[in-house]
Design a protein around this motif. Structure first.
Motif, PDB file in Angstrom:
ATOM      1  N   GLN A 106       0.832  -1.206   0.000  1.00 64.05           N
ATOM      2  CA  GLN A 106       0.000   0.000   0.000  1.00 64.05           C
ATOM      3  C   GLN A 106       0.865   1.255   0.000  1.00 64.05           C
ATOM      4  O   GLN A 106       0.591   2.214  -0.733  1.00 64.05           O
ATOM      5  CB  GLN A 106      -0.933   0.003   1.212  1.00 64.05           C
ATOM      6  CG  GLN A 106      -2.020  -1.043   1.133  1.00 64.05           C
ATOM      7  CD  GLN A 106      -2.775  -1.184   2.434  1.00 64.05           C
ATOM      8  OE1 GLN A 106      -2.233  -0.994   3.520  1.00 64.05           O
ATOM      9  NE2 GLN A 106      -4.045  -1.540   2.334  1.00 64.05           N
ATOM     10  N   ASN A 134       2.417   1.771  -3.408  1.00 67.02           N
ATOM     11  CA  ASN A 134       1.417   2.334  -4.322  1.00 67.02           C
ATOM     12  C   ASN A 134       1.286   3.834  -4.120  1.00 67.02           C
ATOM     13  O   ASN A 134       1.238   4.598  -5.091  1.00 67.02           O
ATOM     14  CB  ASN A 134       0.050   1.674  -4.113  1.00 67.02           C
ATOM     15  CG  ASN A 134      -0.027   0.297  -4.721  1.00 67.02           C
ATOM     16  OD1 ASN A 134       0.880  -0.149  -5.415  1.00 67.02           O
ATOM     17  ND2 ASN A 134      -1.119  -0.396  -4.441  1.00 67.02           N
ATOM     18  N   ARG A 135       1.226   4.283  -2.865  1.00 61.07           N
ATOM     19  CA  ARG A 135       1.105   5.730  -2.594  1.00 61.07           C
ATOM     20  C   ARG A 135       2.311   6.482  -3.156  1.00 61.07           C
ATOM     21  O   ARG A 135       2.160   7.521  -3.795  1.00 61.07           O
ATOM     22  CB  ARG A 135       0.979   5.978  -1.097  1.00 61.07           C
ATOM     23  CG  ARG A 135      -0.360   5.585  -0.538  1.00 61.07           C
ATOM     24  CD  ARG A 135      -0.483   5.934   0.952  1.00 61.07           C
ATOM     25  NE  ARG A 135      -1.534   5.139   1.538  1.00 61.07           N
ATOM     26  CZ  ARG A 135      -1.356   4.026   2.239  1.00 61.07           C
ATOM     27  NH1 ARG A 135      -0.145   3.596   2.505  1.00 61.07           N
ATOM     28  NH2 ARG A 135      -2.380   3.356   2.711  1.00 61.07           N
ATOM     29  N   ASN A 173      -4.983   2.619  -4.134  1.00 59.95           N
ATOM     30  CA  ASN A 173      -5.254   1.337  -3.489  1.00 59.95           C
ATOM     31  C   ASN A 173      -6.745   1.071  -3.624  1.00 59.95           C
ATOM     32  O   ASN A 173      -7.558   1.987  -3.541  1.00 59.95           O
ATOM     33  CB  ASN A 173      -4.848   1.379  -2.011  1.00 59.95           C
ATOM     34  CG  ASN A 173      -3.347   1.356  -1.843  1.00 59.95           C
ATOM     35  OD1 ASN A 173      -2.675   0.482  -2.356  1.00 59.95           O
ATOM     36  ND2 ASN A 173      -2.821   2.336  -1.131  1.00 59.95           N
ATOM     37  N   TYR A 196     -10.178  -1.115  -2.430  1.00 55.00           N
ATOM     38  CA  TYR A 196     -10.770  -1.852  -1.314  1.00 55.00           C
ATOM     39  C   TYR A 196     -12.241  -2.115  -1.615  1.00 55.00           C
ATOM     40  O   TYR A 196     -12.834  -1.461  -2.472  1.00 55.00           O
ATOM     41  CB  TYR A 196     -10.703  -1.033  -0.012  1.00 55.00           C
ATOM     42  CG  TYR A 196      -9.320  -0.559   0.342  1.00 55.00           C
ATOM     43  CD1 TYR A 196      -8.428  -1.392   1.001  1.00 55.00           C
ATOM     44  CD2 TYR A 196      -8.910   0.735   0.037  1.00 55.00           C
ATOM     45  CE1 TYR A 196      -7.153  -0.953   1.337  1.00 55.00           C
ATOM     46  CE2 TYR A 196      -7.636   1.184   0.372  1.00 55.00           C
ATOM     47  CZ  TYR A 196      -6.770   0.337   1.017  1.00 55.00           C
ATOM     48  OH  TYR A 196      -5.519   0.766   1.344  1.00 55.00           O
ATOM     49  N   TRP A 227     -11.711   3.398  -4.112  1.00 52.72           N
ATOM     50  CA  TRP A 227     -10.301   3.637  -4.383  1.00 52.72           C
ATOM     51  C   TRP A 227      -9.790   4.679  -3.406  1.00 52.72           C
ATOM     52  O   TRP A 227     -10.434   5.703  -3.195  1.00 52.72           O
ATOM     53  CB  TRP A 227     -10.116   4.167  -5.806  1.00 52.72           C
ATOM     54  CG  TRP A 227     -10.383   3.157  -6.856  1.00 52.72           C
ATOM     55  CD1 TRP A 227      -9.468   2.378  -7.492  1.00 52.72           C
ATOM     56  CD2 TRP A 227     -11.648   2.805  -7.423  1.00 52.72           C
ATOM     57  NE1 TRP A 227     -10.083   1.562  -8.410  1.00 52.72           N
ATOM     58  CE2 TRP A 227     -11.437   1.809  -8.382  1.00 52.72           C
ATOM     59  CE3 TRP A 227     -12.961   3.229  -7.195  1.00 52.72           C
ATOM     60  CZ2 TRP A 227     -12.455   1.239  -9.113  1.00 52.72           C
ATOM     61  CZ3 TRP A 227     -13.986   2.655  -7.933  1.00 52.72           C
ATOM     62  CH2 TRP A 227     -13.730   1.673  -8.882  1.00 52.72           C
TER      63      TRP A 227
END
Length: 64
Positions: free
Chosen positions: A20, A23-24, A30, A32, A40
């Protein structure tokens, strides 16, 4: 929960947190499911149920 299961859960949770965060850093949202709804989390922390721009745009030009 057995000791083995607890250890595996810690390892898996750490791997998810690392992914996570990567990704940031790379500008990738991300994804969910919350109460049956796909959401998102954008790199700025905003959570939206509207699909962001198409794949391939995020992270473009980064070293990710």
């Amino acid at each position: 929960m057995s000791e083995w299961a607890a250890k595996m859960a810690r390892i898996i949770n750490k791997a998810v947190q690392d992914a996570q965060e990567e990704n940031r850093r790379c500008g990738i949202p991300n994804v969910y499911v919350i109460n049956g709804t796909i959401v998102w989390q954008l790199p700025d922390g905003t959570v939206t149920s509207t699909k962001p721009v198409e794949a391939g745009v995020y992270g473009a030009g980064n070293s990710c």
